[in-house]
Structure formats: C-alpha cells, structure tokens
Scaffold this motif. Structure first.
Motif, PDB file in Angstrom:
ATOM      1  N   SER A 117     -56.771  -5.572 -20.430  1.00 19.56           N
ATOM      2  CA  SER A 117     -57.640  -6.595 -19.838  1.00 19.56           C
ATOM      3  C   SER A 117     -56.792  -7.361 -18.842  1.00 19.56           C
ATOM      4  O   SER A 117     -55.758  -7.935 -19.221  1.00 19.56           O
ATOM      5  N   ARG A 140     -60.200  -3.414 -17.890  1.00 15.89           N
ATOM      6  CA  ARG A 140     -61.244  -4.374 -17.522  1.00 15.89           C
ATOM      7  C   ARG A 140     -60.609  -5.472 -16.666  1.00 15.89           C
ATOM      8  O   ARG A 140     -59.693  -6.170 -17.123  1.00 15.89           O
ATOM      9  N   HIS A 153     -60.558 -14.842 -25.621  1.00 18.50           N
ATOM     10  CA  HIS A 153     -60.344 -13.389 -25.653  1.00 18.50           C
ATOM     11  C   HIS A 153     -59.482 -12.925 -26.832  1.00 18.50           C
ATOM     12  O   HIS A 153     -59.163 -11.748 -26.939  1.00 18.50           O
TER      13      HIS A 153
END
Ligand code: SAM
Length: 285
Positions: A117, A140, A153
């Motif tokens: 991420s 991502r 997160h």
C-alpha cells in the motif's frame, strides 16, 4: 508542499534507507505467509537521474553512483547484492538512468501473495506513482495523508509486514509527528516492523527525538545512523537515520557488517561514522 524527492533520489540517504528496507523485506520472505508493506510517504516510485531535478543536484553520484563503483568484501557484497540487483534491473541497458524509490524497490521483493500500500499526498506525485503501478493488482496507490494510514490502515489484514514512514521534514514538528504516529500505530499493530527515517541535521533535535522514543515505552527499538561528515556549521544533511521497531533478529548483525563499508564508500570527510544501538531492548524498562 514544496519538497520534491526527485532532487535527492539515489543520494547517500536513499542508499542507506533502501538497503535497510531491502534487508527487512527479505527477512519477511522467509515465511510463506503473506505480508504487506505500507509506505506512508511513497514519492513517485521511479526517478529519472538525467531529468532536470536530479541533474541540478547530482546527489545520486555521491550515493548510488559511488556504491555501484565500490569494491567491497564478500560478506558485504552478499548483503547488498539484492538491493543492487533491483537498481540494475531498473537500468537494463547498463547506463545508470533510473533510480527506484522505496515503493518500486519493495515491489521487486513482493511474492505473489504479498501486497504493497503506497500513500502519497502531493497530487502530481500521487498521479505519477499511480502510473508507475497501473494495472498492478498487488499494489494499491492512494492519494492521502500518510499520517492517517498509521491509524485507520492498521493492522493490515495479513497481520504481518513493514510500515515505512519517510516524511520530507520540510515543516517544523516532523520529529514529534513521528513519535506520535509510531505510538498510535504500535497500539494497533504491535507485532509489525516499523522503519522511520529521520535526517541528521540538528543533532540536539535528534537527541530529543531519541529520548521521546524511549519514553513511549515501546520495546525493541533499534537506531541506526550514518553520517558522511563532521557536524556542519550551517544546518545541512550531514547524515541519515533510521529507527527500526521490531527489527528482524538478523538486522543488527547485517548492519554491523554493512555500515562500516558504507562509511568508507559514502563518507565525505574524516568525521564520517555510523551508530547502531538499541534505544530500548526487549526486556529493559
Ligand atoms: N519514500 C520515498 C523513497 O524512499 O523513495 C521518498 C519519499 S520523500 C522523502 C517524501 C514524500 O512524502 C514526498 O514525495 C512528498 O510529496 C510526500 N508527502 C509529504 N507530506 C505527505 C503526507 N502528509 N502524506 C503522504 N505523503 C506526503
């Protein structure tokens, strides 16, 4: 937000930071179980060393440029090889043209089951980062304030991995933000590995940072620093620091092998040196 990493890509600080990140992710690969890397301040991913920004400073020549030319002994060579392989893979025709930033280095090290991420707040940089990983289902990219990722997160669903926090230090208070961010993040993901980058510019500020980290009570905090010169009279990036929380058990020994070689290769003056110590160990209060 004025900071653009393109001026500094591949400099001595990037080299040390990216070597450490590479060694941590290689350790995560030792188990089949999937891991996630969260890169909170990701940059653009791939830097053109012949572009206008890098061309203005040529900082990469004192960093990755020197490392690529250096002769090192076999033990050091083995440890830095995976990082150099990634840099070379980005420059397949041999000439040094592109330097991979942290998300791209991590991407080279993901297996099929692993994820990255990458967060970036600067709209143009976030767009370039998204282009770098377009169509890549393992990555991502999110245009978002990276500090937020240290709350919402975490923990990642894989429950194992690395959180890299590499802020630009262009505004005051970044050291405090790092300590607060780590404290918040560690509550949610206490088993994760955290790597926090910091500049060695104002050494008094670094001492305060280390004290504040110790006072969080978080165990297993390893600090590593490499300075390329004695303290400058005017504020200047004299060195690069990395805090690693929950480091792989292999990392300390690896860095004891690598850092003395890097001091010789990257050091500019007699004052070049490294430090490697535990801000807090496993059991100590
Ligand atoms: N980690 C990258 C690497 O090693 O290749 C370099 C990152 S650079 C030191 C810092 C980046 O953070 C810049 O690209 C900047 O635009 C971005 N940035 C600044 N403030 C941010 C924030 N609050 N959240 C996310 N990114 C931010």
């Amino acid at each position: 937000m004025n900071y653009r990493h393109a001026y500094h890509a591949g400099n001595f600080a990037d080299v040390v930071k990216h070597l450490i990140v590479t060694r941590i992710v290689l350790y995560l690969q030792r188990k089949d179980q999937a891991f996630r890397v969260i890169d909170t301040h990701a940059g653009i991913g791939r830097y053109d060393l012949q572009g206008i920004e890098a061309g203005k400073t040529n900082e990469w020549q004192g960093g990755i440029g020197r490392l690529l030319e250096a002769k090192v002994d076999a033990k050091v060579a083995e440890l830095i090889q995976p990082y150099l392989d990634i840099v070379r893979a980005e420059n397949a025709d041999g000439a040094m043209r592109h330097y991979p930033g942290s998300p791209l280095i991590v991407r080279h090290l993901l297996r099929r089951q692993d994820r990255l991420s990458a967060l970036e707040l600067h709209p143009e940089d976030a767009e370039m980062l998204a282009e770098t990983f377009a169509g890549d289902i393992q990555v991502r990219v999110t245009e978002l304030d990276g500090w937020l990722a240290l709350g919402a997160h975490l923990p990642p669903k894989e429950k194992r991995g690395l959180v890299l926090v590499d802020p630009p230090f262009e505004v005051a208070g970044e050291f405090d933000r790092l300590v607060d961010g780590l404290a918040r993040a560690h509550k949610r993901f206490s088993g994760g590995t955290f790597a926090l980058w910091y500049p060695v510019k104002d050494r008094q500020e670094v001492r305060r940072f280390v004290t504040a980290l110790r006072e969080t009570g978080i165990p297993k905090i390893l600090r590593t620093e490499l300075v390329i010169r004695a303290p400058s009279p005017e504020p200047r990036l004299d060195g690069t620091g990395m805090i690693v929380v929950n480091p792989p058990y292999t990392l300390e020994d690896e860095l004891r092998t690598i850092l003395p070689a890097l001091v010789k290769i990257l050091g500019e003056t007699q004052g070049a040196d490294f430090a490697l110590d535990w801000i807090r160990g496993e059991d100590r209060a």
